[in-house]
Design an enzyme around this catalytic site. Sequence first.
Site, mmCIF file in Angstrom:
data_model
loop_
_atom_site.group_PDB
_atom_site.id
_atom_site.type_symbol
_atom_site.label_atom_id
_atom_site.label_comp_id
_atom_site.label_asym_id
_atom_site.label_seq_id
_atom_site.Cartn_x
_atom_site.Cartn_y
_atom_site.Cartn_z
ATOM 1 N N ASP A 98 0.848 -1.212 0.000
ATOM 2 C CA ASP A 98 0.000 0.000 0.000
ATOM 3 C C ASP A 98 0.877 1.253 0.000
ATOM 4 O O ASP A 98 0.630 2.201 0.740
ATOM 5 C CB ASP A 98 -0.955 -0.007 1.192
ATOM 6 C CG ASP A 98 -2.060 1.041 1.055
ATOM 7 O OD1 ASP A 98 -2.305 1.515 -0.085
ATOM 8 O OD2 ASP A 98 -2.676 1.399 2.076
ATOM 9 N N ASP A 124 1.779 2.421 7.982
ATOM 10 C CA ASP A 124 0.562 1.730 7.559
ATOM 11 C C ASP A 124 0.898 0.361 6.953
ATOM 12 O O ASP A 124 0.681 0.125 5.757
ATOM 13 C CB ASP A 124 -0.171 2.623 6.530
ATOM 14 C CG ASP A 124 -1.677 2.361 6.544
ATOM 15 O OD1 ASP A 124 -2.104 1.455 7.266
ATOM 16 O OD2 ASP A 124 -2.398 3.058 5.815
#
Length: 237
Positions: free
Chosen positions: A185, A202
């Site tokens: 991501d 993240d």
Amino acid sequence: MSLRQSKQKRPRREDKQDRNPWPLEEGVFDRTSLITLTKFMKKGIFKTIDYCIAEGKEANVYRATTVDGGFVAIKMYRLRSPSFVHMQQYMEGDRRFAGTRNGIQLIHAWTQKEYKNLSIMHDLGCRVPDPIAFKANILAMEFLGVEGVPYSQLSDTGSEDPNNDFALISADLEKMKMGGLVHADVSEYNILMTDKGPYLIDCGQAVLTSHPRAEEFYKRDLENLRKYFSKYPDFKG
Ligand SMILES: Nc1ncnc2c1ncn2[C@@H]1O[C@H](COP(=O)(O)OP(=O)(O)OP(=O)(O)O)[C@@H](O)[C@H]1O
Ligand SMILES: [Mg+2]
């Protein structure tokens, strides 16, 4: 982390945060999360929760203060309305979480997955926050900031040295891949610009290289990076 920091890297939300000393309105935390936070406090992981740094799609991230006046970041996954389908895609075929199925169980496994991913990445020497602890839907990690002010995302600050920043991030992605993980991501929103260069955050969705789509995700990560940096005329890619 050095205390020197360019103004550009300070979050634009800083003034707002100063004007809003009570951002943790009643009802934000559900009972289960409060119990977990209390356990963290008893273990001495933090003393107070200060404010919400960011509300993401799946989690809220808070700054917390420790007994000795340091800071930690607390990422709290939402137990309600999370994106289960999205999460499942990145859990499939991961032998670490075989058999994980339903809602709350999935959130707990996802939290643990982010902790484990961060631990591996950190041990590999990648620039990611150092994970501290996890329990249920809550992850405590190193606070990336200076003098209590969180660093901003690459999307906010831009890059002063696109070739170097690209090289640092892609080298970390390569290191992760060699160590068996793909972030999956990468974007300008999941990179914080620190005094030590770009840090990837993240990492919950990061998959093992044995994941059927690992290669596709790796290529997509690099593509996203290239696409972002190619807006800089001196970027050589
Ligand atoms: N360790 C940290 N130190 C300081 N700030 C952090 C840290 N981790 C996250 N943040 C802040 O919180 C924001 C959201 O974090 P993250 O991307 O991990 O959560 P998310 O819920 O998955 O977000 P989204 O759904 O928007 O991608 C980041 O953009 C950053 O501003
Ligand atoms: Mg994010």
